[in-house]
Scaffold this motif. Structure first.
Motif, PDB file in Angstrom:
ATOM      1  N   GLN A 168       0.775  -1.299  -0.296  1.00  0.00           N
ATOM      2  CA  GLN A 168      -0.012  -0.137  -0.247  1.00  0.00           C
ATOM      3  C   GLN A 168       0.941   1.196   0.389  1.00  0.00           C
ATOM      4  OE1 GLN A 168      -3.857   0.130   2.073  1.00  0.00           O
ATOM      5  NE2 GLN A 168      -3.209  -1.180   3.531  1.00  0.00           N
ATOM      6  N   LEU A 169       0.265   2.298  -0.707  1.00  0.00           N
ATOM      7  CA  LEU A 169       0.762   3.407  -0.941  1.00  0.00           C
ATOM      8  C   LEU A 169       0.025   5.424  -0.235  1.00  0.00           C
ATOM      9  CD1 LEU A 169       2.536   2.993  -3.947  1.00  0.00           C
ATOM     10  CD2 LEU A 169       3.620   2.168  -2.064  1.00  0.00           C
ATOM     11  N   LEU A 170       0.673   5.298  -0.263  1.00  0.00           N
ATOM     12  CA  LEU A 170       0.277   7.034   0.573  1.00  0.00           C
ATOM     13  C   LEU A 170      -0.499   8.044  -0.790  1.00  0.00           C
ATOM     14  CD1 LEU A 170      -1.851   8.486   2.922  1.00  0.00           C
ATOM     15  CD2 LEU A 170       0.659   9.547   3.135  1.00  0.00           C
ATOM     16  N   ALA A 171      -1.127   8.346  -1.148  1.00  0.00           N
ATOM     17  CA  ALA A 171      -1.212   9.147  -2.139  1.00  0.00           C
ATOM     18  C   ALA A 171      -1.444  10.573  -1.601  1.00  0.00           C
ATOM     19  CB  ALA A 171      -2.621   8.588  -3.216  1.00  0.00           C
ATOM     20  N   VAL A 172      -0.890  11.750  -1.955  1.00  0.00           N
ATOM     21  CA  VAL A 172      -1.516  13.035  -1.152  1.00  0.00           C
ATOM     22  C   VAL A 172      -0.497  13.966  -2.264  1.00  0.00           C
ATOM     23  CG1 VAL A 172       0.343  12.314   1.103  1.00  0.00           C
ATOM     24  CG2 VAL A 172       1.496  13.339  -0.803  1.00  0.00           C
ATOM     25  N   MET A 243      -5.280   9.779   0.988  1.00  0.00           N
ATOM     26  CA  MET A 243      -5.570   8.297   0.412  1.00  0.00           C
ATOM     27  C   MET A 243      -4.468   6.967   0.561  1.00  0.00           C
ATOM     28  SD  MET A 243      -8.810   7.796  -3.355  1.00  0.00           S
ATOM     29  CE  MET A 243      -7.575   7.832  -3.972  1.00  0.00           C
ATOM     30  N   LEU A 244      -5.070   5.907   1.012  1.00  0.00           N
ATOM     31  CA  LEU A 244      -4.164   4.654   0.795  1.00  0.00           C
ATOM     32  C   LEU A 244      -4.730   4.128  -0.313  1.00  0.00           C
ATOM     33  CD1 LEU A 244      -4.184   4.130   4.444  1.00  0.00           C
ATOM     34  CD2 LEU A 244      -1.850   3.949   2.670  1.00  0.00           C
ATOM     35  N   VAL A 245      -3.495   4.105  -1.432  1.00  0.00           N
ATOM     36  CA  VAL A 245      -4.248   2.964  -2.562  1.00  0.00           C
ATOM     37  C   VAL A 245      -3.100   1.737  -2.548  1.00  0.00           C
ATOM     38  CG1 VAL A 245      -4.333   5.130  -3.246  1.00  0.00           C
ATOM     39  CG2 VAL A 245      -2.418   4.033  -3.922  1.00  0.00           C
ATOM     40  N   CYS A 246      -2.972   0.496  -3.605  1.00  0.00           N
ATOM     41  CA  CYS A 246      -1.979  -0.050  -3.342  1.00  0.00           C
ATOM     42  C   CYS A 246      -1.168   0.292  -4.843  1.00  0.00           C
ATOM     43  CB  CYS A 246      -2.406  -1.826  -3.977  1.00  0.00           C
ATOM     44  SG  CYS A 246      -2.784  -1.929  -5.774  1.00  0.00           S
ATOM     45  N   ARG A 247       0.690  -0.712  -4.774  1.00  0.00           N
ATOM     46  CA  ARG A 247       1.218   0.324  -6.050  1.00  0.00           C
ATOM     47  C   ARG A 247       0.643  -0.004  -6.780  1.00  0.00           C
ATOM     48  NH1 ARG A 247       6.466   1.302  -5.146  1.00  0.00           N
ATOM     49  NH2 ARG A 247       6.738   0.383  -2.881  1.00  0.00           N
ATOM     50  N   PRO A 248       0.095  -1.976  -7.968  1.00  0.00           N
ATOM     51  CA  PRO A 248       0.062  -0.986  -8.991  1.00  0.00           C
ATOM     52  C   PRO A 248      -1.546  -0.433  -9.432  1.00  0.00           C
ATOM     53  CG  PRO A 248      -0.805  -3.535  -7.882  1.00  0.00           C
ATOM     54  CD  PRO A 248      -0.445  -2.481  -6.822  1.00  0.00           C
ATOM     55  N   LEU A 249      -2.339  -0.039  -8.466  1.00  0.00           N
ATOM     56  CA  LEU A 249      -2.772   1.596  -8.909  1.00  0.00           C
ATOM     57  C   LEU A 249      -2.178   2.686  -9.510  1.00  0.00           C
ATOM     58  CD1 LEU A 249      -6.711   2.199  -8.205  1.00  0.00           C
ATOM     59  CD2 LEU A 249      -5.202   3.963  -7.820  1.00  0.00           C
ATOM     60  N   ALA A 250      -1.413   3.167  -8.294  1.00  0.00           N
ATOM     61  CA  ALA A 250      -0.512   3.606  -8.367  1.00  0.00           C
ATOM     62  C   ALA A 250      -0.236   4.418  -9.531  1.00  0.00           C
ATOM     63  CB  ALA A 250       0.008   4.261  -7.012  1.00  0.00           C
ATOM     64  N   GLU A 251       0.785   2.824  -9.884  1.00  0.00           N
ATOM     65  CA  GLU A 251       1.766   2.753 -11.500  1.00  0.00           C
ATOM     66  C   GLU A 251       0.517   2.871 -12.357  1.00  0.00           C
ATOM     67  OE1 GLU A 251       3.147  -1.357 -10.852  1.00  0.00           O
ATOM     68  OE2 GLU A 251       4.464  -0.275  -9.322  1.00  0.00           O
ATOM     69  N   ARG A 252      -0.506   2.741 -12.180  1.00  0.00           N
ATOM     70  CA  ARG A 252      -1.613   2.666 -13.800  1.00  0.00           C
ATOM     71  C   ARG A 252      -2.237   4.380 -14.095  1.00  0.00           C
ATOM     72  NH1 ARG A 252       0.031  -1.363 -12.625  1.00  0.00           N
ATOM     73  NH2 ARG A 252       0.365  -3.055 -13.835  1.00  0.00           N
TER      74      ARG A 252
END
Length: 314
Positions: A168-172, A243-252
């Motif tokens: 999980q990554l944090l989106a800011v 927002m917390l997102v998983c890595r694959p979503l962040a990459e796309r």
């Protein structure tokens, strides 16, 4: 058509081939008088003579021959449909699977769907479900399965396949003070307003998206709900939310105004599951679970193809 009308057509088609009432009766397993009754009833329904019968021969009238030529293919097609349906019923089969999902469906999953259709003649009908309602359509019977984030603790549901876990990554916002670093610590979440999902999801599932407190016991504030991922990213870019997102979503979903940062100390990764109702576990669902396993572990390289997207927000 009701049962009697189907029998009438079946009788006419058999008689058209045999041109003999006795042989037609033997073929259909009934009496000659029953054959006569069926033909007479069909002639009454059509409104014309279909068969000419004398002491020496049986023949179709011109009208009857044309009728047989037209109705024969339709009857054969109907018979094929019923035969296939009986075979599917015997095997407990479904010719279609209605599957709900969050976010996007990526290559490994679509590979499994294509193989399910090619190898097992089962078509997958996809439906995007609300972010905050992972189980409602499944429990209500509107869907056969869902691809959603774990955990699943509903007694009526079965997790048929667990996808590979994802960080999980944090989106800011790119302008946020935390965005200048390479990562954030889980305790930093207490200083943020983390987006949550609007819907009827159970508390345990919402808390798995974002814990209600940090490991040190500091509460994590969540004042705003979202209905879609794009809505969430727009709010994040505005600078007031994270927002917390998983890595694959962040990459796309790269954006110039949003940064994705690893979270040090976050206990649980994000993980998707293929979930179905326990009392409606069809063989096609377990077959699909096996195909998904193959797509990720064998048939499709996880390193070389996109991974399924998943998101997290309380």
């Amino acid at each position: 058509m009701n049962q009697v009308q189907v029998q009438q057509i079946e009788c006419l088609l058999a008689l058209a081939e045999e041109l003999h009432f006795g042989r037609t009766a033997a073929r259909l397993g009934c009496s000659q008088s029953r054959v006569s009754q069926l033909i007479s009833a069909l002639e009454s329904r059509v409104g014309a003579r279909l068969v000419e019968r004398t002491s020496r021969r049986v023949a179709l009238t011109r009208f009857g021959a044309q009728f047989v030529e037209e109705v024969g293919p339709a009857y054969a097609a109907l018979d094929t449909v019923f035969s296939r349906a009986r075979e599917r019923a015997r095997r407990g089969a479904l010719c279609e699977l209605r599957i709900g999902f969050h976010g996007s469906v990526y290559e490994e999953i679509t590979v499994a769907f294509r193989r399910l259709r090619a190898q097992h003649e089962v078509t997958v009908l996809l439906s995007e479900i609300p972010l905050g309602s992972p189980f409602s359509d499944l429990l209500d019977g509107r869907l056969d399965a869902v691809v959603v984030e774990l955990p699943v603790r509903e007694p009526a549901l079965t997790v048929g396949y667990r996808f590979p876990p994802q960080d999980q990554l944090l989106a800011v916002a790119a302008s946020h003070p935390l965005a200048v670093g390479d990562e954030v610590h889980v305790e930093d979440l207490a200083s943020l307003d983390v987006l949550y999902r609007r819907g009827d999801a159970p508390d345990y599932w919402l808390n798995a998206r974002v814990p209600p407190a940090t490991p040190a016991g500091m509460p994590i504030r969540s004042t705003t709900g979202i209905a879609t991922i794009q809505e969430g990213l727009a709010l994040v870019a505005g600078g007031d939310h994270a927002m917390l997102v998983c890595r694959p979503l962040a990459e796309r979903t790269r954006r110039e105004d949003v940064r994705y940062l690893p979270v040090d100390g976050l206990a649980e990764p994000s993980q998707l599951g293929l979930v179905w109702r326990t009392d409606r576990a069809a063989p096609q669902l377990t077959t699909l679970a096996g195909l998904l396993h193959d797509a990720f572990a064998l048939g499709t390289s996880v390193e070389s193809l996109p991974r399924p997207a998943c998101v997290g927000a309380r």
